[in-house]
Enzyme design. Structure first.
Site, PDB file in Angstrom:
ATOM      1  N   ALA A  61     -18.874 -74.324  61.666  1.00  0.00           N
ATOM      2  CA  ALA A  61     -19.211 -75.196  62.794  1.00  0.00           C
ATOM      3  C   ALA A  61     -18.535 -74.655  64.044  1.00  0.00           C
ATOM      4  CB  ALA A  61     -18.729 -76.610  62.509  1.00  0.00           C
ATOM      5  N   GLY A 102     -18.637 -74.436  57.701  1.00  0.00           N
ATOM      6  CA  GLY A 102     -20.059 -74.773  57.744  1.00  0.00           C
ATOM      7  C   GLY A 102     -20.951 -73.596  57.379  1.00  0.00           C
ATOM      8  N   GLU A 105     -21.110 -73.679  53.746  1.00  0.00           N
ATOM      9  CA  GLU A 105     -21.876 -74.878  53.362  1.00  0.00           C
ATOM     10  C   GLU A 105     -23.373 -74.647  53.543  1.00  0.00           C
ATOM     11  OE1 GLU A 105     -19.351 -77.354  55.952  1.00  0.00           O
ATOM     12  OE2 GLU A 105     -19.117 -78.670  54.213  1.00  0.00           O
ATOM     13  N   GLU A 125     -11.523 -75.662  56.580  1.00  0.00           N
ATOM     14  CA  GLU A 125     -11.466 -76.858  57.436  1.00  0.00           C
ATOM     15  C   GLU A 125     -10.097 -77.524  57.412  1.00  0.00           C
ATOM     16  OE1 GLU A 125     -13.989 -75.988  55.576  1.00  0.00           O
ATOM     17  OE2 GLU A 125     -15.897 -76.469  56.558  1.00  0.00           O
TER      18      GLU A 125
HETATM   19  N1  3HC Z   1     -16.194 -71.904  66.304  1.00  0.00           N
HETATM   20  C1  3HC Z   1     -16.100 -71.423  67.557  1.00  0.00           C
HETATM   21  N2  3HC Z   1     -15.451 -70.272  67.869  1.00  0.00           N
HETATM   22  C2  3HC Z   1     -14.887 -69.610  66.848  1.00  0.00           C
HETATM   23  C3  3HC Z   1     -14.956 -70.057  65.519  1.00  0.00           C
HETATM   24  C4  3HC Z   1     -15.669 -71.262  65.268  1.00  0.00           C
HETATM   25  N3  3HC Z   1     -15.802 -71.739  64.034  1.00  0.00           N
HETATM   26  N4  3HC Z   1     -14.293 -69.187  64.745  1.00  0.00           N
HETATM   27  C5  3HC Z   1     -13.835 -68.217  65.565  1.00  0.00           C
HETATM   28  N5  3HC Z   1     -14.186 -68.473  66.828  1.00  0.00           N
HETATM   29  C6  3HC Z   1     -13.938 -67.632  67.996  1.00  0.00           C
HETATM   30  C7  3HC Z   1     -12.460 -67.507  68.319  1.00  0.00           C
HETATM   31  O1  3HC Z   1     -12.021 -68.580  69.113  1.00  0.00           O
HETATM   32  C8  3HC Z   1     -12.415 -66.190  69.048  1.00  0.00           C
HETATM   33  O2  3HC Z   1     -12.876 -66.402  70.358  1.00  0.00           O
HETATM   34  P1  3HC Z   1     -12.357 -65.496  71.555  1.00  0.00           P
HETATM   35  O3  3HC Z   1     -12.732 -64.090  71.231  1.00  0.00           O
HETATM   36  O4  3HC Z   1     -13.013 -66.073  72.739  1.00  0.00           O
HETATM   37  O5  3HC Z   1     -10.876 -65.694  71.550  1.00  0.00           O
HETATM   38  C9  3HC Z   1     -13.485 -65.355  68.345  1.00  0.00           C
HETATM   39  O6  3HC Z   1     -14.305 -66.309  67.654  1.00  0.00           O
HETATM   40  C10 3HC Z   1     -12.939 -64.366  67.351  1.00  0.00           C
HETATM   41  O7  3HC Z   1     -12.022 -65.034  66.497  1.00  0.00           O
HETATM   42  P2  3HC Z   1     -10.750 -64.303  65.902  1.00  0.00           P
HETATM   43  O8  3HC Z   1      -9.950 -63.705  67.003  1.00  0.00           O
HETATM   44  O9  3HC Z   1     -10.091 -65.268  64.996  1.00  0.00           O
HETATM   45  O10 3HC Z   1     -11.463 -63.124  65.108  1.00  0.00           O
HETATM   46  P3  3HC Z   1     -11.201 -62.558  63.675  1.00  0.00           P
HETATM   47  O11 3HC Z   1     -12.225 -61.514  63.465  1.00  0.00           O
HETATM   48  O12 3HC Z   1      -9.757 -62.225  63.522  1.00  0.00           O
HETATM   49  O13 3HC Z   1     -11.492 -63.766  62.646  1.00  0.00           O
HETATM   50  C11 3HC Z   1     -12.646 -65.613  61.633  1.00  0.00           C
HETATM   51  C12 3HC Z   1     -12.775 -64.308  62.479  1.00  0.00           C
HETATM   52  C13 3HC Z   1     -12.152 -65.276  60.231  1.00  0.00           C
HETATM   53  C14 3HC Z   1     -14.009 -66.258  61.578  1.00  0.00           C
HETATM   54  C15 3HC Z   1     -11.615 -66.528  62.317  1.00  0.00           C
HETATM   55  O14 3HC Z   1     -11.971 -66.652  63.669  1.00  0.00           O
HETATM   56  C16 3HC Z   1     -11.508 -67.902  61.738  1.00  0.00           C
HETATM   57  O15 3HC Z   1     -10.802 -68.105  60.780  1.00  0.00           O
HETATM   58  N6  3HC Z   1     -12.219 -68.864  62.350  1.00  0.00           N
HETATM   59  C17 3HC Z   1     -12.135 -70.237  61.968  1.00  0.00           C
HETATM   60  C18 3HC Z   1     -13.111 -70.517  60.911  1.00  0.00           C
HETATM   61  C19 3HC Z   1     -13.120 -71.982  60.592  1.00  0.00           C
HETATM   62  O16 3HC Z   1     -12.116 -72.654  60.588  1.00  0.00           O
HETATM   63  N7  3HC Z   1     -14.313 -72.502  60.321  1.00  0.00           N
HETATM   64  C20 3HC Z   1     -14.471 -73.852  59.967  1.00  0.00           C
HETATM   65  C21 3HC Z   1     -14.974 -74.567  61.148  1.00  0.00           C
HETATM   66  S1  3HC Z   1     -15.021 -76.289  60.849  1.00  0.00           S
HETATM   67  C22 3HC Z   1     -16.482 -76.529  60.026  1.00  0.00           C
HETATM   68  O17 3HC Z   1     -17.169 -75.612  59.692  1.00  0.00           O
HETATM   69  C23 3HC Z   1     -16.842 -77.951  59.828  1.00  0.00           C
HETATM   70  C24 3HC Z   1     -17.943 -78.108  58.849  1.00  0.00           C
HETATM   71  O18 3HC Z   1     -17.393 -78.296  57.560  1.00  0.00           O
HETATM   72  C25 3HC Z   1     -18.781 -79.308  59.182  1.00  0.00           C
END
Ligand code: 3HC
Ligand code: NAI
Length: 699
Positions: A61, A102, A105, A125
């Site tokens: 997400a 997501g 998912e 999450e």
């Molecule tokens: N949403 C929006 N932006 C995101 C994002 C997300 N889910 N995940 C990463 N980004 C953005 C970061 O803010 C960053 O932005 P920037 O370049 O402007 O600073 C860019 O993507 C790159 O991120 P990283 O520097 O962390 O890049 P890496 O390559 O090191 O890692 C990753 C990539 C493994 C995807 C890491 O970013 C990460 O762990 N992201 C979080 C993933 C996450 O927590 N997802 C769950 C979201 S909640 C959800 O899905 C709810 C659902 O269950 C309903």
């Protein structure tokens, strides 16, 4: 376009194309549904491939949409997944690099999944203070089994795709095939094959959760997680949601998961964790240093001084495979420094964190020397000698003579003026502060101190290098104490005033530790050595004669109670035991000091203790922002989360102030300013301005 749609010989390919990580924001979700409809309506299409462009299948997400109406706007992720799952034409998810949250998912809603090896698969999450909110707690246990799924959901840890293929971990059936070669071609071939087969196609939701004793296992998981999760509500909610599915079936489980998700997104803990996630990434962006600023190559590092800090600093570079030349003035000091480094690595070997052969490989990356000539080829030289301007001057003048043109010259000074240090050289543009925290090989924080002439490419280089050595780097302008220590000084001032006014060290520590700090100010000071603060205060009395301080800490130091190292400080200590025992003698000394200075002692409540300590940080933080020493509030929060033990679930002092409301912060500060010792409270104008606009530091 957030989503691309192409057709290939009877197969529709829907490609998420929303850089950087294909976050499932509104436009992407709508694009997927539109693509699904187009494919359904095209009689030439027999199957659909869902995949991601760039560096991820999907990172989940879009976290930036949380708490905004867009997150709830249709098509929601639940609708997207339902559309995919209910498609009469089979949907094949082709996963590479990252499928998280997501994103995973969504893939679980597809009928088939293929993965490239090495892809990171996770439901992270929980790390953002929430739980998977689009069926993850229901479908993952059905796909890979209760135990493996619960483990992934509660820890949020990524698992490599090869471990989740049909023939990988027992019970795991997440991927139908692992594809070593061209994933796109393999997905098309797979889609054509299943497209030719009669439906209905398999749905994960229809699988059974099989476990010999699901109830017992869930109870066991709950007990183990309860202790660890403490101040975070999400991990236990993950267990509740999985349990709801096990007990009441898929649909009821899904509804319960949704309920928990909506509630958790609103919690301050989730807000704090998301703030820290973005804060960490935002810290590396400097407003006037463009992202494409060229960086200098750092292949060899020099470190000057092999004491407490120099040794730890050297270890950071060695751990990242960068060779270090370590310079000292005397052989004994060099030997002592090397022995300490070796001892630290040996401890890691004992703990099983480092292989014995790796120890020698790391030590081999250090070249000890007594000669500046050996630093001629260094690309970066970090100075960590005694904290005396005269000594720094000697070192930087010498460095200016020998360092190669373009080498970055950094100082680890914690209190001296980086501009003055830079002026000892004829290349102030190459000079920068790199303020590591002790122990430098462990602490995540690195304050990068930007001198008035520090070149932009020097900053860009140091920020990039910080990532490589796994530090959270935050840029600070030049001022006394930089961001972290300048703020902590006001916090300690308040702690001492409260002793004068009626509190005792154990009460102050207990109150702030209950708030969530790892250690209260007095236990912390006993650990660091009370003589350090004493030396700083003596300097302050000279430099800022108008500023008023409590002198109780000086009185303590005059008795030689420097802390743990002298067997007593604010507390008493027993030999070989770090427990802090309240000291009758010190408590009496405090009461006597109040009497001597004519202060009537009163009972100070825990709420006042917490407010005065935390708002002292907030008020100074606001001034730091106004002066441009920090460029954004989240930078200050990152300093406090990674360097000062501020509770993560509160998100740092500035976010905490926003949570309390700046209106309330302002009122409290004005109230304390009217009390005895109120002179210490000069309200930062920024707080009043933001409060008047109903805004916070973070918008
Ligand atoms: N949403 C929006 N932006 C995101 C994002 C997300 N889910 N995940 C990463 N980004 C953005 C970061 O803010 C960053 O932005 P920037 O370049 O402007 O600073 C860019 O993507 C790159 O991120 P990283 O520097 O962390 O890049 P890496 O390559 O090191 O890692 C990753 C990539 C493994 C995807 C890491 O970013 C990460 O762990 N992201 C979080 C993933 C996450 O927590 N997802 C769950 C979201 S909640 C959800 O899905 C709810 C659902 O269950 C309903
Ligand atoms: P330390 O006293 O443990 O080590 C200093 C080392 O520098 C000694 O080994 C000494 O022999 C060597 N040295 C002195 N003059 C030298 C010279 N001219 N050339 C080469 N080597 C020389 O001191 P520590 O604690 O490591 O501090 C070093 C610097 O780091 C100081 O500027 C200090 O303010 C800063 N700092 C210290 C922190 C701490 O917690 N100790 C935290 C952050 C910064």
């Amino acid at each position: 376009m957030a989503v691309d749609y192409t057709t290939h010989d009877g197969v529709a390919v829907i490609t998420l194309n929303n850089p950087p990580v294909n976050g499932l924001g509104l436009a992407t979700r709508a694009g997927i549904v539109a693509g699904m409809e187009r494919a359904q309506n095209d009689p030439a299409i027999t199957a659909i491939v869902l995949t991601g462009a760039g560096k991820a299948f999907s990172g989940g997400a879009d976290i930036t949409e949380f708490n905004s109406p867009k997150a709830m706007q249709e098509p929601t992720l639940a609708t997207v997944i339902k559309t995919v799952e209910n498609s009469a034409k089979p949907v094949v998810a082709a996963i590479h690099s990252v499928a998280m949250g997501g994103g995973l998912e969504l893939a679980l809603g597809a009928h088939y999944r293929l993965a490239a090896p090495g892809a990171q698969i996770a439901l992270p999450e929980v790390k953002l203070g929430i739980l998977p909110g689009a069926g993850g707690t229901q479908r993952l246990p059905r796909a890979i089994g209760l135990e493996a799924a619960l483990n992934m959901i509660v820890t949020g840890a990524p698992v490599l795709s090869e471990k989740l293929a049909h023939h990988g971990l027992a019970q795991s059936g997440l991927f139908d095939e692992l594809v070593e070669g061209d994933l796109g071609q393999a997905a098309l071939a797979f889609a054509r094959k299943v497209g030719a087969q009669q439906g209905p196609h398999p749905k994960v939701r229809e699988r059974k959760i099989e476990h010999p004793n699901a109830e017992g296992f869930i109870q066991f998981a709950r007990n183990s997680v309860a202790g660890l999760a403490k101040n975070f509500p999400a991990p236990l909610k993950c267990i509740d949601a999985v349990e709801a599915g096990v007990k009441n079936g898929f649909d009821k489980g899904l509804a319960f998961e949704r309920e928990c998700f909506v509630a958790l997104v609103q919690t301050p803990e989730s807000r704090a964790l998301r703030h820290a996630f973005f804060g960490e990434r935002a810290a590396s962006k400097i407003p006037d240093v463009p992202a494409d600023t060229p960086v200098r190559e750092i292949a060899r590092v020099g470190v000057i001084g092999a004491g407490t800090m120099g040794g730890g600093i050297a270890m950071n570079f060695i751990n990242a495979g960068i060779p270090v030349t370590l310079l000292e003035t005397k052989q004994e000091a060099l030997d002592r420094g090397l022995a300490t480094i070796r001892k630290n690595y040996e401890a890691n070997v004992k703990k099983g964190k480092l292989k014995p052969e790796a120890l020698e490989a790391r030590m081999a990356l250090i070249t000890p020397t007594l000669s500046y000539d050996d630093l001629k080829n260094a690309d970066l030289i970090v100075e960590a000698v005694f904290e005396e301007l005269g000594v720094k001057e000697q070192v930087f003048r010498r460095l200016d003579e020998i360092a190669r043109p373009g080498a970055i010259l950094a100082s680890n000074t914690s209190t001296l003026d980086v501009n003055r240090i830079a002026a000892f050289t004829k290349r102030p543009q190459d000079v920068v502060g790199m303020h590591f925290f002790s122990p430098a090989n462990v602490m995540k924080l690195l304050e990068v101190v930007r001198g008035k002439e520090t070149a932009k490419d020097v900053l860009a280089t140091v920020m990039k290098l910080a990532k490589k050595i796994k530090k959270t780097a935050v840029v600070s302008g030049v001022c006394d104490g930089f961001i972290g220590n300048r703020m902590i000084e006001q916090y300690i001032r308040q702690a001492l005033f409260m002793l004068d006014e009626g509190a005792l060290p154990a009460q102050v520590d207990r109150a702030i530790e209950k708030f969530g700090f790892a250690m209260g100010p007095f236990r912390m000071s006993d650990l660091a050595g009370n003589d350090i603060g004493w030396a700083i205060r003596k300097r302050r009395y000279q430099e800022y004669p108008e500023m008023q301080y409590s002198k109780i800490a000086d009185r303590l130091c005059e008795t030689g109670r420097f802390g743990q190292k002298t067997g007593g400080g604010w507390y008493d200590y027993k030999a070989g035991d770090r427990t802090a025992y309240p000291s009758k003698r010190v408590d009496e000394m405090i009461v006597a000091y109040s009497k001597d200075t004519g202060i009537a002692r009163r009972k100070i409540g825990d709420e006042e203790i917490v407010e005065r300590l935390v708002f002292a940080l907030v008020n100074e933080g606001a001034k730091i922002l106004e002066e441009g020493i920090a460029s954004k509030a989240s930078d200050i929060d990152m300093v406090y989360l990674t360097g000062y033990g501020f509770p993560l679930y509160r998100g740092g002092p500035m976010l905490y102030a926003d949570t309390v409301g700046l209106y309330n912060v302002e009122r409290a500060i004005r109230r304390y300013a009217a009390q005895p010792n109120g002179h210490a409270w000069q309200l930062a104008p920024g707080i009043a301005e933001l409060a008047a606009q109903g805004r916070g530091f973070n918008g």
